[in-house]
Design an enzyme around this catalytic site. Structure first.
Site, PDB file in Angstrom:
ATOM      1  N   ASP A   7       4.583   0.506  12.134  1.00  0.00           N
ATOM      2  CA  ASP A   7       3.374  -0.137  11.605  1.00  0.00           C
ATOM      3  C   ASP A   7       3.262  -1.594  12.040  1.00  0.00           C
ATOM      4  OD1 ASP A   7       3.369   1.626   8.412  1.00  0.00           O
ATOM      5  OD2 ASP A   7       2.821   2.217  10.446  1.00  0.00           O
ATOM      6  N   ARG A  38       0.290  14.502  13.120  1.00  0.00           N
ATOM      7  CA  ARG A  38       0.823  14.243  11.769  1.00  0.00           C
ATOM      8  C   ARG A  38       0.817  15.495  10.881  1.00  0.00           C
ATOM      9  NH1 ARG A  38      -1.433   8.570   9.707  1.00  0.00           N
ATOM     10  NH2 ARG A  38       0.388   8.704   8.370  1.00  0.00           N
ATOM     11  N   ARG A  50      -8.721  -0.581   4.564  1.00  0.00           N
ATOM     12  CA  ARG A  50      -7.886   0.440   3.912  1.00  0.00           C
ATOM     13  C   ARG A  50      -6.539  -0.147   3.515  1.00  0.00           C
ATOM     14  NH1 ARG A  50      -7.364   5.936   7.011  1.00  0.00           N
ATOM     15  NH2 ARG A  50      -5.963   6.077   5.243  1.00  0.00           N
ATOM     16  N   LYS A  75       0.842  -1.211   0.000  1.00  0.00           N
ATOM     17  CA  LYS A  75       0.000   0.000   0.000  1.00  0.00           C
ATOM     18  C   LYS A  75       0.870   1.251   0.000  1.00  0.00           C
ATOM     19  CE  LYS A  75      -1.783   1.579   4.036  1.00  0.00           C
ATOM     20  NZ  LYS A  75      -1.530   2.991   4.329  1.00  0.00           N
ATOM     21  N   ASN A  76       1.892   1.275   0.855  1.00  0.00           N
ATOM     22  CA  ASN A  76       2.670   2.505   1.038  1.00  0.00           C
ATOM     23  C   ASN A  76       3.716   2.730  -0.036  1.00  0.00           C
ATOM     24  OD1 ASN A  76       1.059   2.986   3.165  1.00  0.00           O
ATOM     25  ND2 ASN A  76       2.570   2.497   4.748  1.00  0.00           N
ATOM     26  N   CYS A 119      -5.517  12.945  12.814  1.00  0.00           N
ATOM     27  CA  CYS A 119      -5.544  11.496  12.556  1.00  0.00           C
ATOM     28  C   CYS A 119      -5.571  10.821  13.919  1.00  0.00           C
ATOM     29  CB  CYS A 119      -4.283  11.139  11.765  1.00  0.00           C
ATOM     30  SG  CYS A 119      -3.987   9.370  11.707  1.00  0.00           S
TER      31      CYS A 119
HETATM   32  C1  EPZ Z   1       4.079   6.961   6.496  1.00  0.00           C
HETATM   33  O1  EPZ Z   1       3.273   7.981   7.047  1.00  0.00           O
HETATM   34  C2  EPZ Z   1       3.179   5.754   6.338  1.00  0.00           C
HETATM   35  N1  EPZ Z   1       2.086   6.091   5.409  1.00  0.00           N
HETATM   36  C3  EPZ Z   1       2.625   5.337   7.698  1.00  0.00           C
HETATM   37  O2  EPZ Z   1       1.877   4.165   7.515  1.00  0.00           O
HETATM   38  C4  EPZ Z   1       3.792   5.030   8.626  1.00  0.00           C
HETATM   39  O3  EPZ Z   1       3.289   4.712   9.908  1.00  0.00           O
HETATM   40  C5  EPZ Z   1       4.721   6.253   8.707  1.00  0.00           C
HETATM   41  O4  EPZ Z   1       5.147   6.626   7.383  1.00  0.00           O
HETATM   42  C6  EPZ Z   1       5.957   5.979   9.548  1.00  0.00           C
HETATM   43  O5  EPZ Z   1       6.652   4.890   9.012  1.00  0.00           O
HETATM   44  C7  EPZ Z   1       2.345   6.093   4.080  1.00  0.00           C
HETATM   45  O6  EPZ Z   1       3.453   5.847   3.638  1.00  0.00           O
HETATM   46  C8  EPZ Z   1       1.182   6.407   3.187  1.00  0.00           C
HETATM   47  P1  EPZ Z   1       6.005  10.363   8.563  1.00  0.00           P
HETATM   48  P2  EPZ Z   1       3.817   9.499   7.062  1.00  0.00           P
HETATM   49  O7  EPZ Z   1       5.891  11.604   7.741  1.00  0.00           O
HETATM   50  O8  EPZ Z   1       4.717   9.722   5.906  1.00  0.00           O
HETATM   51  C9  EPZ Z   1       6.175  13.715  11.892  1.00  0.00           C
HETATM   52  C10 EPZ Z   1       0.048   2.788   7.696  1.00  0.00           C
HETATM   53  O9  EPZ Z   1      -0.325   2.164   8.687  1.00  0.00           O
HETATM   54  N2  EPZ Z   1       6.090  14.669  10.764  1.00  0.00           N
HETATM   55  O10 EPZ Z   1       7.161   9.440   8.317  1.00  0.00           O
HETATM   56  O11 EPZ Z   1       2.646  10.392   7.234  1.00  0.00           O
HETATM   57  C11 EPZ Z   1       4.894  12.896  12.053  1.00  0.00           C
HETATM   58  O12 EPZ Z   1       3.970  13.585  12.857  1.00  0.00           O
HETATM   59  C12 EPZ Z   1       0.483   4.216   7.806  1.00  0.00           C
HETATM   60  O13 EPZ Z   1       0.160   2.288   6.546  1.00  0.00           O
HETATM   61  C13 EPZ Z   1       6.147  16.034  11.032  1.00  0.00           C
HETATM   62  O14 EPZ Z   1       6.254  16.453  12.192  1.00  0.00           O
HETATM   63  O15 EPZ Z   1       4.675   9.502   8.378  1.00  0.00           O
HETATM   64  C14 EPZ Z   1       5.383  11.631  12.716  1.00  0.00           C
HETATM   65  O16 EPZ Z   1       5.489  11.842  14.111  1.00  0.00           O
HETATM   66  C15 EPZ Z   1       0.148   4.767   9.160  1.00  0.00           C
HETATM   67  N3  EPZ Z   1       6.069  16.917   9.996  1.00  0.00           N
HETATM   68  C16 EPZ Z   1       6.810  11.459  12.150  1.00  0.00           C
HETATM   69  O17 EPZ Z   1       7.177  12.728  11.617  1.00  0.00           O
HETATM   70  C17 EPZ Z   1       5.962  16.495   8.698  1.00  0.00           C
HETATM   71  O18 EPZ Z   1       5.912  17.350   7.779  1.00  0.00           O
HETATM   72  C18 EPZ Z   1       6.904  10.436  11.030  1.00  0.00           C
HETATM   73  O19 EPZ Z   1       5.888  10.762  10.100  1.00  0.00           O
HETATM   74  C19 EPZ Z   1       5.918  15.104   8.438  1.00  0.00           C
HETATM   75  C20 EPZ Z   1       5.982  14.215   9.487  1.00  0.00           C
END
Ligand code: EPZ
Length: 422
Positions: free
Chosen positions: A310, A121, A402, A22-23, A116
């Site tokens: 995850d 996020r 999802r 998915k990701n 979320c």
């Molecule tokens: C990706 O989400 C995945 N989703 C998530 O999978 C996964 O849990 C996550 O990466 C971490 O591995 C997809 O790839 C579609 P991040 P993402 O940006 O990119 C903070 C699932 O179950 N952050 O790596 O949204 C954020 O709040 C989903 O399939 C900022 O502060 O996660 C978090 O604490 C759930 N500012 C940390 O960084 C930003 O601009 C990591 O978030 C971006 C992120």
């Protein structure tokens, strides 16, 4: 609201084919926006999030033909540069159209993702990176409005050196896609190393992008004038793989994953061996045998290649019935323990202090009605239902649909007693 009814106590035996990730599929679908040529994709998973992304791209003007897991996308006639709130609110990954739209068209209007369940996020790093590349960004009425001034640069992003304060998976993906058509070289420092980032990079390179270092924490992208069409097969889903392996480690049995990759699951496989499972990986199969009660294992989530966030909820489910006590530390998201309350309803012994949960394994869980709260929490509750005595009803399983393709069919084929209640 659909539910799953699970009779616990069956061991899991047999083979299960792992679907496309998915990701990886979600950013790769957005990459179609970067060219007017056709992008041919294979192994695209049949998931609600993929259907939502398809709808979002189609309402922008992307022509999409799907046939099973094959999908052809052509962004020759894009007539709308917007991702509306009603689509973004159900799927945060819609933010991934921002980079490609600004790269190819110099403009985009993308709804800010709402909150979320698992955490706030924010997308500040996505925005900061685009600003560093010359985009002007205004946030108004809940929308990110990005525009590249059409002055000297002719409306084209400029390569820049971007340092991520936090490792962000979709942040890295969005800016990598923004950079492939920029004027000059972009270097992403402290970039995400997730395999899904690498799969996106492979697809972009097949489309003519010049990318080096994907999979490391420094990715450099030399912008080109335009990209062309390509064919790409989406990588197998490592989280779906891990979920089935943990389910078998918790319930006991002997399962073999087909079309899976062990090389991107090293940390998870090590933890499962620590729990007492025996693992054999060969080519694109992974076999797990578990004949006794699992031993409790500590996990601490962190960006790849460390233990994936995850997979945190799934391991917690296994720990609830494991021998001994374990600590689960969630360092990525600030609220990713909502499955704890539900597991307690099944009799699990879990104490939570901040981002640390201590689970004391008990011999038996008792089936009950429980509620899914987010995608991976719902997988955790299904695993708990598989091992609980009696019947467990998992409610709100739209979260599950999802990210897991036909999960009850796959689990039934492995011997689980599980059925969907309309
Ligand atoms: C990706 O989400 C995945 N989703 C998530 O999978 C996964 O849990 C996550 O990466 C971490 O591995 C997809 O790839 C579609 P991040 P993402 O940006 O990119 C903070 C699932 O179950 N952050 O790596 O949204 C954020 O709040 C989903 O399939 C900022 O502060 O996660 C978090 O604490 C759930 N500012 C940390 O960084 C930003 O601009 C990591 O978030 C971006 C992120």
């Amino acid at each position: 609201m659909q539910k799953l009814a699970i009779q616990g106590g069956n061991r899991l035996n047999g083979e299960v084919r792992i679907s496309g990730a998915k990701n990886a599929a979600l950013p790769i679908l957005c990459a179609s926006l970067l060219t007017r040529d056709a992008l041919q994709l294979g192994n695209v998973p049949d998931l609600n999030d993929v259907a939502t992304m398809r709808k979002l791209l189609q309402q922008m003007g992307v022509a999409i033909e799907a046939n099973g897991s094959q999908m052809a996308l052509s962004a020759a006639n894009i007539d709308k540069l917007e991702a509306p709130y009603d689509m973004v609110k159900t799927m945060r990954a819609a933010i991934l159209v921002l980079g490609p739209l600004v790269a190819r068209f110099g403009e985009a209007r993308v709804s800010l993702p709402g909150g979320c369940a698992i955490g706030s996020r924010p997308v500040d790093l996505h925005i900061k990176g685009l600003q560093a590349m010359g985009a002007e960004i205004h946030i108004e009425h809940g929308y990110i409005h990005a525009q590249v001034p059409t002055g000297s640069g002719g409306g084209r992003l400029k390569g820049a050196r971007i340092f991520f304060d936090l490792v962000s998976v979709t942040g890295t993906e969005n800016l990598m896609m923004a950079a492939v058509l920029a004027d000059g070289v972009t270097v992403l420092e402290n970039a995400a190393r997730e395999p899904e980032v690498v799969d996106l990079a492979h697809c972009l390179i097949a489309m003519g992008a010049k990318i080096e270092g994907a999979g490391s924490d420094t990715i450099s992208i030399a912008g080109v004038e335009k990209l062309h069409g390509a064919s790409h097969r989406v990588m197998p889903d490592r989280i779906e793989s891990g979920t089935f392996l943990v389910a078998a480690a918790a319930a006991g049995g002997d399962i073999t994953l087909i079309d899976a990759r062990a090389d991107i699951l090293e940390n998870v496989l090590e933890k499962l061996q620590e729990a007492g499972a025996s693992i054999q990986a060969a080519g694109s199969t992974i076999n797990l045998k578990m004949s006794k009660r699992p031993k409790a294992v500590n996990v601490r989530t962190a960006p790849y290649p460390a233990f994936p966030t995850d997979m945190q909820a799934q391991f917690m489910a296994m720990n609830t019935i494991a021998e001994g006590s374990a600590m689960v530390v969630e360092t990525i998201f600030e609220n990713r323990f909502m499955h704890v309350q539900e597991l307690r309803r099944l009799g699990a012994q879990i104490e939570v202090e901040g981002n640390t949960a201590v689970i004391k394994g008990c011999a038996q869980l008792e089936g009950a009605t429980i509620m899914a709260t987010d995608l991976r929490a719902s997988a955790c509750l299904v695993i708990a239902g598989l091992v609980a005595q009696g019947e467990t009803i998992v409610d709100r399983i739209y979260h599950l649909d999802r990210g897991y393709e036909h999960i009850e069919a796959k689990l039934s084929a492995l011997g689980a007693q599980i059925r969907r209640l309309k």
